[in-house]
Design an enzyme around this catalytic site. Structure first.
Site, PDB file in Angstrom:
ATOM      1  N   HIS A  55      22.179 -10.394 -13.168  1.00  0.00           N
ATOM      2  CA  HIS A  55      23.629 -10.382 -13.429  1.00  0.00           C
ATOM      3  C   HIS A  55      24.036 -11.576 -14.274  1.00  0.00           C
ATOM      4  O   HIS A  55      24.000 -12.720 -13.810  1.00  0.00           O
ATOM      5  CB  HIS A  55      24.400 -10.394 -12.106  1.00  0.00           C
ATOM      6  CG  HIS A  55      25.875 -10.177 -12.253  1.00  0.00           C
ATOM      7  ND1 HIS A  55      26.410  -8.961 -12.649  1.00  0.00           N
ATOM      8  CD2 HIS A  55      26.936 -10.997 -12.081  1.00  0.00           C
ATOM      9  CE1 HIS A  55      27.722  -9.058 -12.694  1.00  0.00           C
ATOM     10  NE2 HIS A  55      28.079 -10.291 -12.354  1.00  0.00           N
ATOM     11  N   HIS A  57      26.992 -12.874 -17.439  1.00  0.00           N
ATOM     12  CA  HIS A  57      28.009 -12.736 -18.477  1.00  0.00           C
ATOM     13  C   HIS A  57      27.696 -13.871 -19.449  1.00  0.00           C
ATOM     14  O   HIS A  57      28.149 -15.011 -19.266  1.00  0.00           O
ATOM     15  CB  HIS A  57      29.422 -12.901 -17.924  1.00  0.00           C
ATOM     16  CG  HIS A  57      29.693 -12.072 -16.692  1.00  0.00           C
ATOM     17  ND1 HIS A  57      29.872 -10.713 -16.736  1.00  0.00           N
ATOM     18  CD2 HIS A  57      29.798 -12.411 -15.388  1.00  0.00           C
ATOM     19  CE1 HIS A  57      30.088 -10.259 -15.507  1.00  0.00           C
ATOM     20  NE2 HIS A  57      30.044 -11.272 -14.669  1.00  0.00           N
ATOM     21  N   GLN A  60      30.025 -16.646 -20.952  1.00  0.00           N
ATOM     22  CA  GLN A  60      30.612 -17.670 -20.072  1.00  0.00           C
ATOM     23  C   GLN A  60      29.819 -18.977 -20.097  1.00  0.00           C
ATOM     24  O   GLN A  60      30.314 -20.006 -19.631  1.00  0.00           O
ATOM     25  CB  GLN A  60      30.759 -17.125 -18.653  1.00  0.00           C
ATOM     26  CG  GLN A  60      31.812 -15.999 -18.589  1.00  0.00           C
ATOM     27  CD  GLN A  60      31.994 -15.400 -17.204  1.00  0.00           C
ATOM     28  OE1 GLN A  60      31.474 -15.913 -16.218  1.00  0.00           O
ATOM     29  NE2 GLN A  60      32.725 -14.304 -17.128  1.00  0.00           N
ATOM     30  N   ARG A  81      39.582 -17.637 -13.370  1.00  0.00           N
ATOM     31  CA  ARG A  81      39.636 -16.469 -14.230  1.00  0.00           C
ATOM     32  C   ARG A  81      40.667 -16.647 -15.346  1.00  0.00           C
ATOM     33  O   ARG A  81      40.476 -16.175 -16.461  1.00  0.00           O
ATOM     34  CB  ARG A  81      39.958 -15.221 -13.387  1.00  0.00           C
ATOM     35  CG  ARG A  81      39.673 -13.927 -14.127  1.00  0.00           C
ATOM     36  CD  ARG A  81      39.936 -12.716 -13.263  1.00  0.00           C
ATOM     37  NE  ARG A  81      41.364 -12.539 -13.007  1.00  0.00           N
ATOM     38  CZ  ARG A  81      41.920 -11.389 -12.636  1.00  0.00           C
ATOM     39  NH1 ARG A  81      41.155 -10.317 -12.450  1.00  0.00           N
ATOM     40  NH2 ARG A  81      43.211 -11.293 -12.411  1.00  0.00           N
ATOM     41  N   HIS A 206      33.486  -1.934 -13.554  1.00  0.00           N
ATOM     42  CA  HIS A 206      33.619  -3.377 -13.312  1.00  0.00           C
ATOM     43  C   HIS A 206      33.749  -3.736 -11.843  1.00  0.00           C
ATOM     44  O   HIS A 206      33.071  -4.614 -11.315  1.00  0.00           O
ATOM     45  CB  HIS A 206      34.818  -3.933 -14.092  1.00  0.00           C
ATOM     46  CG  HIS A 206      35.050  -5.396 -13.883  1.00  0.00           C
ATOM     47  ND1 HIS A 206      35.769  -5.900 -12.814  1.00  0.00           N
ATOM     48  CD2 HIS A 206      34.622  -6.474 -14.571  1.00  0.00           C
ATOM     49  CE1 HIS A 206      35.786  -7.226 -12.874  1.00  0.00           C
ATOM     50  NE2 HIS A 206      35.097  -7.601 -13.927  1.00  0.00           N
ATOM     51  N   ARG A 209      38.781  -2.934  -8.203  1.00  0.00           N
ATOM     52  CA  ARG A 209      40.089  -3.405  -8.702  1.00  0.00           C
ATOM     53  C   ARG A 209      40.402  -2.789 -10.055  1.00  0.00           C
ATOM     54  O   ARG A 209      41.536  -2.442 -10.356  1.00  0.00           O
ATOM     55  CB  ARG A 209      40.054  -4.923  -8.946  1.00  0.00           C
ATOM     56  CG  ARG A 209      39.993  -5.812  -7.773  1.00  0.00           C
ATOM     57  CD  ARG A 209      40.053  -7.279  -8.230  1.00  0.00           C
ATOM     58  NE  ARG A 209      38.765  -7.890  -8.462  1.00  0.00           N
ATOM     59  CZ  ARG A 209      38.378  -8.442  -9.591  1.00  0.00           C
ATOM     60  NH1 ARG A 209      39.176  -8.434 -10.649  1.00  0.00           N
ATOM     61  NH2 ARG A 209      37.193  -8.997  -9.700  1.00  0.00           N
ATOM     62  N   HIS A 231      30.740  -5.075  -9.447  1.00  0.00           N
ATOM     63  CA  HIS A 231      31.154  -6.221  -8.630  1.00  0.00           C
ATOM     64  C   HIS A 231      31.822  -5.672  -7.368  1.00  0.00           C
ATOM     65  O   HIS A 231      32.713  -4.826  -7.474  1.00  0.00           O
ATOM     66  CB  HIS A 231      32.238  -7.049  -9.339  1.00  0.00           C
ATOM     67  CG  HIS A 231      31.795  -7.804 -10.548  1.00  0.00           C
ATOM     68  ND1 HIS A 231      32.420  -7.664 -11.764  1.00  0.00           N
ATOM     69  CD2 HIS A 231      30.847  -8.746 -10.722  1.00  0.00           C
ATOM     70  CE1 HIS A 231      31.867  -8.491 -12.643  1.00  0.00           C
ATOM     71  NE2 HIS A 231      30.905  -9.154 -12.037  1.00  0.00           N
ATOM     72  N   HIS A 268      27.354  -9.354  -5.593  1.00  0.00           N
ATOM     73  CA  HIS A 268      27.987 -10.274  -4.636  1.00  0.00           C
ATOM     74  C   HIS A 268      27.965  -9.713  -3.194  1.00  0.00           C
ATOM     75  O   HIS A 268      27.259 -10.229  -2.363  1.00  0.00           O
ATOM     76  CB  HIS A 268      29.425 -10.670  -5.020  1.00  0.00           C
ATOM     77  CG  HIS A 268      29.527 -11.263  -6.391  1.00  0.00           C
ATOM     78  ND1 HIS A 268      28.827 -12.394  -6.748  1.00  0.00           N
ATOM     79  CD2 HIS A 268      30.217 -10.879  -7.496  1.00  0.00           C
ATOM     80  CE1 HIS A 268      29.104 -12.686  -8.018  1.00  0.00           C
ATOM     81  NE2 HIS A 268      29.932 -11.785  -8.494  1.00  0.00           N
ATOM     82  N   ASP A 319      25.102 -14.917 -13.287  1.00  0.00           N
ATOM     83  CA  ASP A 319      26.522 -14.589 -13.361  1.00  0.00           C
ATOM     84  C   ASP A 319      27.297 -15.402 -14.399  1.00  0.00           C
ATOM     85  O   ASP A 319      27.197 -15.141 -15.582  1.00  0.00           O
ATOM     86  CB  ASP A 319      27.131 -14.726 -11.952  1.00  0.00           C
ATOM     87  CG  ASP A 319      28.492 -14.067 -11.821  1.00  0.00           C
ATOM     88  OD1 ASP A 319      28.983 -13.511 -12.822  1.00  0.00           O
ATOM     89  OD2 ASP A 319      29.089 -14.097 -10.724  1.00  0.00           O
TER      90      ASP A 319
HETATM   91 ZN   LIG Z   1      29.992 -11.152 -12.585  1.00  0.00          ZN
END
Ligand SMILES: [Zn+2]
Length: 452
Positions: A55, A57, A60, A81, A206, A209, A231, A268, A319
């Site tokens: 995992h 991104h 980031q 975020r 994703h 949510r 997630h 997670h 992550d």
């Molecule tokens: Zn993530």
């Protein structure tokens, strides 16, 4: 034919002496233990399988360390975020390629040989699709190809700001697709990775949510046998909002309404009940644990003993890439459990060596989550492997599983010496062959981005 020769290597059946490996077309073609080295063989002391980082991104990596300043309100995942969204608001395709390449070099140098890129920036800075809808998927593929890391690309479907189909916020404009747009993006992403050896493309709704129940079903219909990553239950607020909207906790809802099986990686699952973890284990899905990011974001501590007790699987991800390190992730996973349980060697779970148990779980869980049919030093598996510097201070006098315990718990600097992905040697003496050029481009990118 010349091969690789290791005095000690970790095979699926355990540690073996004098192991000779031949590689063909990126896979192990022949493995023999108790062998004699042949003229022309490259010789090393300690050989281990490479590990999947399930995992990431990658972009980031460019904002690592920028969110460590106390703000006026309570700092949380949600305030982090906001900073991430500001970074997303200005990063260009060239920037993404440069930052991803740096992240991938660091992963390789630490022993990760494949990355699961949970890729959710799809559109330009205004939120409009690029002329080539897979522009940014191509940039990720280019970074993987240039650095040599194996790639499982997970294009993300993202549609809403919260439960109940809330409209996305302006800050989320670069992520959002319709189902039709996502289907086209997925097709284009499969073409985008065609030149990356051994690449796999999965799908990533994703989170509950950001994806409604109907959209989740539509995304799953596009997956086929490919990996499915989501997630889930990372944050207490997410659990509360899911309870309020669906009347169920996120993992509970997912297990009841989606065909969760061994294709799935549940990223997670921090806030999961004993029942949810038992059902997760029975489903065959992999739980994607990202201990450094989960600590950095203040997510909470995953109930690992419950998952292990139910026979569940997990793998490791970096992550947010705030810090990249295979041994560091595994050590923090164990230490978080020790602090929570007030006992030692929690993740060993019946095995003698904690390091070996962590390493085996990360190997098997990571490979399954990233869509590999097999992993480890065995014939037909991808030729992903690591050699360790036997002269490293943390390995002095060690043999067998004590090598892994020494590396994971006592290695101040990494003892990773050489790294091969799909049979290509990419790291020697702990340095990626293109480290300097990739780092220079990364620094130039960050200096420009952060001066703005
Ligand atoms: Zn993530």
């Amino acid at each position: 034919m010349s091969g690789l020769f290791f005095e000690d290597a970790l095979l699926p059946q355990g540690w073996a002496k004098n192991v000779r490996l031949l590689i063909e077309a990126g896979r192990f073609a022949f493995i023999e233990s108790g062998a004699a080295p042949q003229p022309g063989d490259e010789r090393h002391r300690i050989g281990l399988p490479g590990i999947c980082n399930l995992h990431s991104h990658a972009f980031q990596r460019g904002m690592a360390g920028l969110a460590e300043v106390r703000s006026a309100s309570t700092d949380s995942f949600w305030s982090w975020r906001e900073l991430m969204y500001r970074f997303v608001g200005r990063i260009s395709p060239d920037d993404i390629e440069a930052v991803a390449a740096q992240a991938y070099v660091e992963m390789l140098e630490k022993g990760f040989t494949r990355v699961g890129e949970f890729h959710y920036i799809h559109h330009d800075i205004s939120g409009a699709a690029y002329d080539n809808i897979a522009e940014l998927a191509e940039r990720i593929a280019a970074s993987a190809q240039a650095t040599g890391i194996g790639l499982t690309l997970l294009p993300v479907f993202y549609a809403h700001a919260g439960f109940g189909g809330r409209d996305p916020s302006p800050a989320q404009r670069r992520f959002v697709n319709s189902i039709d747009g996502f289907a086209r993006l997925l097709e284009a992403s499969r073409r985008a990775v065609a030149a990356v050896p051994g690449a796999v493309v999965g799908v990533a709704p994703h989170s509950l949510r950001a994806v409604s129940a109907d959209e989740l079903a539509a995304v799953l219909a596009l997956a086929g046998d490919a990996p499915i990553h989501i997630h889930v239950a990372e944050q207490v607020l997410e659990v509360e909002e899911c309870l309020a909207f669906h009347g169920q906790r996120p993992l509970q809802w997912l297990l009841d309404h989606a065909p969760v099986d061994r294709r799935w990686c549940l990223v997670h699952a921090t806030h999961a009940s004993a029942d949810e973890l038992a059902r997760t284990a029975a489903s065959g899905a992999v739980v994607g644990l990202c201990p450094i990011t989960e600590a950095n974001l203040g997510d909470g501590i995953f109930d690992a003993p419950r998952l292990l007790g139910a026979g569940g699987r997990y793998g490791i991800g970096s992550d947010s890439n705030v810090q990249i390190g295979l041994a560091d992730e595994l050590r923090l996973l164990e230490y978080g459990q020790r602090l929570a349980q007030r006992t030692r060697n929690v993740m060993a779970h019946g095995q003698a060596s904690t390091g070996r148990a962590l390493f085996d779980a990360a190997l098997q869980g990571g490979a399954q989550a990233l869509g590999l049919a097999s992993a480890g030093l065995q014939e037909a598996a991808p030729a992903d492997l690591i050699s360790l510097d036997a002269g490293h201070i943390a390995l002095a006098g060690r043999g067998g599983d004590a090598i892994l315990d020494g590396w994971i718990f006592a290695g101040q600097q990494t003892p990773v010496d050489c790294v091969w992905a799909a049979g290509r040697k990419l790291v020697s003496g702990g340095r990626h062959h293109d480290r300097d050029a990739v780092a220079r481009r990364f620094k130039n990118t960050l200096e420009r981005l952060l001066a703005a």
